[in-house]
Design a protein around this motif. Structure first.
Motif, PDB file in Angstrom:
ATOM      1  N   GLU A 194      41.694 -16.015  59.342  1.00 26.25           N
ATOM      2  CA  GLU A 194      42.931 -16.558  59.465  1.00 26.25           C
ATOM      3  C   GLU A 194      43.399 -17.260  58.072  1.00 26.25           C
ATOM      4  OE1 GLU A 194      45.254 -20.464  61.708  1.00 26.25           O
ATOM      5  OE2 GLU A 194      43.217 -19.856  62.160  1.00 26.25           O
ATOM      6  N   VAL A 195      44.613 -16.979  57.597  1.00 29.81           N
ATOM      7  CA  VAL A 195      44.945 -17.406  56.550  1.00 29.81           C
ATOM      8  C   VAL A 195      45.639 -18.810  56.519  1.00 29.81           C
ATOM      9  CG1 VAL A 195      47.018 -17.087  54.708  1.00 29.81           C
ATOM     10  CG2 VAL A 195      45.788 -15.194  55.626  1.00 29.81           C
ATOM     11  N   ILE A 196      45.090 -19.632  55.760  1.00 33.10           N
ATOM     12  CA  ILE A 196      45.338 -21.118  55.996  1.00 33.10           C
ATOM     13  C   ILE A 196      46.314 -21.508  54.944  1.00 33.10           C
ATOM     14  CG2 ILE A 196      43.370 -21.750  57.361  1.00 33.10           C
ATOM     15  CD1 ILE A 196      42.258 -22.802  54.926  1.00 33.10           C
ATOM     16  N   ALA A 197      46.516 -20.671  53.680  1.00 39.48           N
ATOM     17  CA  ALA A 197      47.332 -21.174  52.655  1.00 39.48           C
ATOM     18  C   ALA A 197      47.489 -20.234  51.627  1.00 39.48           C
ATOM     19  CB  ALA A 197      46.769 -22.287  51.958  1.00 39.48           C
ATOM     20  N   CYS A 198      48.319 -19.942  50.746  1.00 35.91           N
ATOM     21  CA  CYS A 198      48.717 -19.288  49.827  1.00 35.91           C
ATOM     22  C   CYS A 198      49.032 -20.030  48.535  1.00 35.91           C
ATOM     23  CB  CYS A 198      49.674 -18.384  50.113  1.00 35.91           C
ATOM     24  SG  CYS A 198      49.425 -17.094  51.296  1.00 35.91           S
ATOM     25  N   VAL A 199      48.901 -19.279  47.296  1.00 38.66           N
ATOM     26  CA  VAL A 199      49.104 -19.926  46.135  1.00 38.66           C
ATOM     27  C   VAL A 199      49.847 -18.967  45.214  1.00 38.66           C
ATOM     28  CG1 VAL A 199      47.190 -21.580  45.853  1.00 38.66           C
ATOM     29  CG2 VAL A 199      46.705 -19.478  45.061  1.00 38.66           C
ATOM     30  N   GLY A 200      50.339 -19.323  44.308  1.00 33.95           N
ATOM     31  CA  GLY A 200      51.175 -18.294  43.520  1.00 33.95           C
ATOM     32  C   GLY A 200      50.119 -17.283  42.563  1.00 33.95           C
ATOM     33  N   ARG A 201      50.772 -16.018  42.330  1.00 32.14           N
ATOM     34  CA  ARG A 201      49.982 -15.059  41.671  1.00 32.14           C
ATOM     35  C   ARG A 201      49.318 -15.721  40.304  1.00 32.14           C
ATOM     36  NH1 ARG A 201      54.298 -10.473  40.897  1.00 32.14           N
ATOM     37  NH2 ARG A 201      55.259 -11.429  42.950  1.00 32.14           N
ATOM     38  N   ASN A 202      49.801 -16.615  39.721  1.00 29.25           N
ATOM     39  CA  ASN A 202      49.329 -17.179  38.614  1.00 29.25           C
ATOM     40  C   ASN A 202      48.128 -18.290  38.704  1.00 29.25           C
ATOM     41  OD1 ASN A 202      51.255 -15.572  37.141  1.00 29.25           O
ATOM     42  ND2 ASN A 202      52.641 -17.337  37.124  1.00 29.25           N
ATOM     43  N   GLU A 203      47.802 -18.326  39.889  1.00 32.56           N
ATOM     44  CA  GLU A 203      46.797 -19.248  40.269  1.00 32.56           C
ATOM     45  C   GLU A 203      45.338 -18.540  40.476  1.00 32.56           C
ATOM     46  OE1 GLU A 203      47.045 -22.654  39.728  1.00 32.56           O
ATOM     47  OE2 GLU A 203      48.886 -23.264  39.900  1.00 32.56           O
ATOM     48  N   ASN A 204      44.378 -18.855  39.890  1.00 33.20           N
ATOM     49  CA  ASN A 204      43.227 -18.079  39.926  1.00 33.20           C
ATOM     50  C   ASN A 204      42.358 -18.693  41.059  1.00 33.20           C
ATOM     51  OD1 ASN A 204      40.732 -16.708  39.790  1.00 33.20           O
ATOM     52  ND2 ASN A 204      41.119 -16.365  37.559  1.00 33.20           N
ATOM     53  N   LEU A 205      42.569 -18.459  42.225  1.00 31.73           N
ATOM     54  CA  LEU A 205      41.918 -19.063  43.538  1.00 31.73           C
ATOM     55  C   LEU A 205      40.238 -18.388  43.793  1.00 31.73           C
ATOM     56  CD1 LEU A 205      42.329 -21.019  45.871  1.00 31.73           C
ATOM     57  CD2 LEU A 205      43.231 -19.124  47.397  1.00 31.73           C
ATOM     58  N   GLY A 206      40.271 -17.446  43.281  1.00 28.54           N
ATOM     59  CA  GLY A 206      38.931 -17.123  43.605  1.00 28.54           C
ATOM     60  C   GLY A 206      38.026 -17.519  42.479  1.00 28.54           C
ATOM     61  N   GLU A 207      38.332 -17.965  41.366  1.00 30.11           N
ATOM     62  CA  GLU A 207      37.285 -18.506  40.194  1.00 30.11           C
ATOM     63  C   GLU A 207      37.272 -20.169  40.640  1.00 30.11           C
ATOM     64  OE1 GLU A 207      37.819 -19.696  35.403  1.00 30.11           O
ATOM     65  OE2 GLU A 207      38.869 -17.839  36.227  1.00 30.11           O
ATOM     66  N   TYR A 208      38.414 -20.625  41.233  1.00 33.31           N
ATOM     67  CA  TYR A 208      38.191 -21.754  41.659  1.00 33.31           C
ATOM     68  C   TYR A 208      37.013 -22.058  42.927  1.00 33.31           C
ATOM     69  CZ  TYR A 208      39.051 -26.519  43.642  1.00 33.31           C
ATOM     70  OH  TYR A 208      38.756 -27.936  44.110  1.00 33.31           O
ATOM     71  N   LEU A 209      36.939 -21.145  43.687  1.00 30.82           N
ATOM     72  CA  LEU A 209      36.029 -21.095  44.933  1.00 30.82           C
ATOM     73  C   LEU A 209      34.723 -21.035  44.272  1.00 30.82           C
ATOM     74  CD1 LEU A 209      37.955 -19.054  47.497  1.00 30.82           C
ATOM     75  CD2 LEU A 209      37.622 -21.420  47.622  1.00 30.82           C
TER      76      LEU A 209
END
Length: 416
Positions: free
Chosen positions: A140-155
């Motif tokens: 389930e998608v619980i949130a999205c961030v803009g394409r400039n945010e590196n969400l994978g690296e933060y995880l």
């Protein structure tokens, strides 16, 4: 029959040459104006060249005021909407789609866009849809961030905070993944809000730990009738062994919830300590005969009365220890004068009796003292009670015989 584009162009050139040649003949036969016939030929040749060189009629797709693509036919736009549905997460694109405009244009085949290309173009121009990275938890998608945010690296960095060294695997308890794509704008959040959602997720860490532990050595005592009673010697020094254990420690959000030992490997075996105790009876100790002191057994005989430590015994023990229940009467081994009756940190409550000629006897770890300094005592008089005061591991009498301040082996003095 199929023709390549080069073959079609060559055919168009030949047709053009044929038209020009035919025009010259018509001009000669009908005496027409050469300029008129040449213009007709040029128009025909141009049409033929355009036809065979790939130039075609198509439609420009104007979406939200911007030309985003070229499409072969208006009827193909239904395929574009289907492609957009497949690209948008969770909902139909028709819910957000605007009405496009179509403008007839002349173009080349290579400029015609595919339905997927056009779908991307119109989604980029739809204000209620954004491209970004989704945080997906258990599907389930619980949130999205803009394409400039590196969400994978933060995880990855977030999980790395739970790694404390060694062989460690750190992962979310739930299935957490990131997926790039197009999503409705109302599920986009700033990065700080998404970080807060991530911090609410449980993290399981499994650490493999290798430890070396000591294996205590054992001790064996052997009797020797060639050594004097009470003579103790260590002939083999004990050495602890070493074993390696491999265990896993499971942690939830940094707190240990389970530890499992998987294997134990012996690195080195322990070496057993060997002590030899003399059993040979002798009537003298360092030249001092029993008759010179004539001691009696210093305790009232009761059950569970055993010698637990001898003189020397490998740790420089200065007397003999006789285990006996608390409160057992302690006798003066020989008549004399009490020179010490007090408490010390090591001996606890203890008594020293002076027997003359440099001889003294000492009675330690008492629970109670019954004589005072300066008091004359007779042989067999009760002077104290057994206890475990001072540095002691149980109820017993520590008994010493001294000559001119030097401790002697008391074994023969008390009839052993």
């Amino acid at each position: 029959m199929k023709f390549s584009r080069d073959n079609l162009k060559n055919t168009a050139l030949k047709v053009t040459e044929f038209v020009i040649s035919g025009s010259k003949k018509l001009c000669h036969s009908f005496r027409c104006s050469r300029l008129f016939l040449f213009a007709v030929s040029l128009v025909i040749c141009t049409i033929l060249t355009v036809f065979f060189s790939g130039v075609t009629l198509a439609y420009e797709v104007e979406y939200n005021g911007t030309v985003v693509a070229q499409i072969k036919s208006k009827s193909d736009y239904s395929k574009v909407l289907s492609a957009a549905d497949s690209l948008l997460y969770g909902e139909s694109f028709k819910k957000y789609a605007l009405t496009p405009k179509f403008h007839l244009t002349v173009t080349c085949d290579k400029n015609i866009n595919s339905p997927r290309e056009i779908a991307v173009g119109i989604m980029e121009q739809t204000a209620s849809i954004n491209r970004g990275t989704a945080l997906k938890v258990d599907g389930e998608v619980i949130a999205c961030v803009g394409r400039n945010e590196n969400l994978g690296e933060y995880l990855d960095d977030y999980l790395a905070n739970y790694i404390v060294g060694g062989e460690v695997v750190s992962e979310f308890v739930k299935n957490v993944e990131t997926i790039e794509g197009y999503y409705p704008s109302d599920i986009f959040f700033d990065m700080e809000t998404v970080k807060a959602k991530i911090s609410a997720l449980d993290v399981k860490t499994v650490q493999t730990i290798r430890k070396q532990k000591s294996i205590p050595y054992t001790s064996v005592t052997r009797k020797s009738d060639t050594r004097v009673l009470g003579d103790i010697q260590r002939i083999v020094t004990g050495v602890n062994g070493v074993k390696e254990t491999i265990e896993t420690v499971e942690m939830l959000n940094g707190k240990t919830i389970n530890t499992t030992i998987h294997s134990e490997t012996i690195i080195s075996q322990p070496v057993q300590e060997v002590i030899v105790v003399g059993t040979k009876r002798d009537t003298s100790v360092n030249g001092v005969y029993v008759s010179q002191l004539g001691c009696i057994w210093p305790l009232k005989r009761v059950s569970n009365q055993v010698i637990t430590a001898y003189y020397g015994d490998g740790r420089n023990h200065k007397g003999i220890d006789i285990a006996s229940p608390s409160g057992t009467p302690i006798y003066a081994a020989q008549a004399g004068t009490v020179v010490t009756s007090r408490y010390s940190n090591s001996y606890g409550y203890y008594v020293v009796i002076d027997h003359g000629n440099g001889y003294k006897t000492l009675y330690a770890h008492c629970s109670k003292l019954l004589v005072s300094v300066g008091e004359a005592v007779y042989q067999g008089e009760v002077i104290a009670l057994v206890g475990t005061t001072g540095i002691s591991t149980g109820n017993h009498l520590h008994f010493e015989v001294q000559k001119d301040g030097v401790q002697l082996n008391p074994a023969s003095f008390i009839g052993l």
